[in-house]
Design a protein around this motif. Structure first.
Motif, PDB file in Angstrom:
ATOM      1  N   PHE A 187      -6.015  -7.995   2.404  1.00  0.00           N
ATOM      2  CA  PHE A 187      -5.703  -8.029   3.839  1.00  0.00           C
ATOM      3  C   PHE A 187      -4.185  -8.065   4.069  1.00  0.00           C
ATOM      4  O   PHE A 187      -3.667  -7.324   4.901  1.00  0.00           O
ATOM      5  N   LEU A 188      -3.473  -8.917   3.329  1.00  0.00           N
ATOM      6  CA  LEU A 188      -2.026  -8.995   3.512  1.00  0.00           C
ATOM      7  C   LEU A 188      -1.359  -7.658   3.173  1.00  0.00           C
ATOM      8  O   LEU A 188      -0.491  -7.192   3.912  1.00  0.00           O
ATOM      9  N   ILE A 189      -1.776  -7.037   2.095  1.00  0.00           N
ATOM     10  CA  ILE A 189      -1.199  -5.733   1.731  1.00  0.00           C
ATOM     11  C   ILE A 189      -1.481  -4.712   2.826  1.00  0.00           C
ATOM     12  O   ILE A 189      -0.633  -3.872   3.133  1.00  0.00           O
ATOM     13  N   THR A 190      -2.640  -4.795   3.444  1.00  0.00           N
ATOM     14  CA  THR A 190      -3.021  -3.856   4.502  1.00  0.00           C
ATOM     15  C   THR A 190      -2.134  -4.001   5.734  1.00  0.00           C
ATOM     16  O   THR A 190      -1.712  -3.003   6.326  1.00  0.00           O
ATOM     17  N   ILE A 191      -1.823  -5.242   6.132  1.00  0.00           N
ATOM     18  CA  ILE A 191      -1.031  -5.435   7.356  1.00  0.00           C
ATOM     19  C   ILE A 191       0.477  -5.517   7.094  1.00  0.00           C
ATOM     20  O   ILE A 191       1.263  -5.491   8.034  1.00  0.00           O
ATOM     21  N   LEU A 192       0.870  -5.591   5.834  1.00  0.00           N
ATOM     22  CA  LEU A 192       2.282  -5.765   5.503  1.00  0.00           C
ATOM     23  C   LEU A 192       3.188  -4.674   6.072  1.00  0.00           C
ATOM     24  O   LEU A 192       4.257  -4.991   6.609  1.00  0.00           O
ATOM     25  N   PRO A 193       2.823  -3.393   6.016  1.00  0.00           N
ATOM     26  CA  PRO A 193       3.713  -2.377   6.603  1.00  0.00           C
ATOM     27  C   PRO A 193       3.999  -2.620   8.088  1.00  0.00           C
ATOM     28  O   PRO A 193       5.124  -2.417   8.549  1.00  0.00           O
ATOM     29  N   LEU A 194       3.005  -3.067   8.826  1.00  0.00           N
ATOM     30  CA  LEU A 194       3.183  -3.377  10.243  1.00  0.00           C
ATOM     31  C   LEU A 194       4.135  -4.563  10.412  1.00  0.00           C
ATOM     32  O   LEU A 194       5.033  -4.533  11.258  1.00  0.00           O
ATOM     33  N   LEU A 195       3.948  -5.600   9.612  1.00  0.00           N
ATOM     34  CA  LEU A 195       4.830  -6.764   9.689  1.00  0.00           C
ATOM     35  C   LEU A 195       6.273  -6.385   9.358  1.00  0.00           C
ATOM     36  O   LEU A 195       7.206  -6.818  10.029  1.00  0.00           O
ATOM     37  N   ILE A 196       6.452  -5.579   8.327  1.00  0.00           N
ATOM     38  CA  ILE A 196       7.801  -5.154   7.919  1.00  0.00           C
ATOM     39  C   ILE A 196       8.468  -4.353   9.031  1.00  0.00           C
ATOM     40  O   ILE A 196       9.656  -4.513   9.303  1.00  0.00           O
TER      41      ILE A 196
END
Length: 159
Positions: A25-34
């Motif tokens: 889940f974190l890897i999935t949303i990480l681009p958005l957070l970055i």
């Protein structure tokens, strides 16, 4: 049936399945957070307030599972699941700290010279890596990481 057996062979408990799902889940949303957060805000968001996986007896085993699951997901080389040092370092930072391993994440830059006759120019490239007790941690090539000039580390070490 073969898929289920293979799946079971990688997880010893339901907690490990949950850990895998959390990493996914974190890897999935990480681009958005970055993309949406400043570096400072991103690091505060990824720094857990409490230790969740407080299992001192299985420190090495838990660290190994976090690295294994993160590297497995990022090795899929599909969509957001492409391995970059930034994604890997951010995910490992978050889950290692969540498990009570007080790592520090560092970002650095260096010049990479393109020596082809047509493109004689220097380009800046970046790298991200972890430190633990002041030493480069879980890096595939710690010597390579040493060639970068540190620009920012989080959390900052006082004194």
């Amino acid at each position: 049936m073969k898929v289920i057996r293979k799946f079971k062979s990688n997880f010893d408990s339901f907690d490990e399945v949950l850990l895998f799902i959390e990493i996914f889940f974190l890897i999935t949303i990480l681009p958005l957070l970055i993309k949406r957060l400043t570096v400072s805000r991103l690091m505060k968001t990824l720094t857990p307030r409490t230790v969740k996986y407080d299992n001192k007896n299985n420190y090495e085993e838990l660290k190994g599972k976090i690295v294994k699951y993160t590297d497995y997901i990022l090795s899929r080389n599909f969509w957001v699941y492409r391995s970059t040092c930034l994604k890997r370092s951010l995910v490992l930072y978050h889950f290692l700290r969540k498990s009570g391993i007080n790592t520090q994440i560092c970002f650095g830059v260096r010049y990479n010279e393109d020596l082809t006759y047509i493109n004689r120019k220097k380009r800046i490239e970046g790298h991200a890596w972890l430190l633990y007790n002041g030493d480069i941690f879980l890096e595939m090539s710690s010597e390579m990481a040493k060639t970068y000039t540190v620009t920012y580390c989080f959390p900052e070490r006082n004194g």
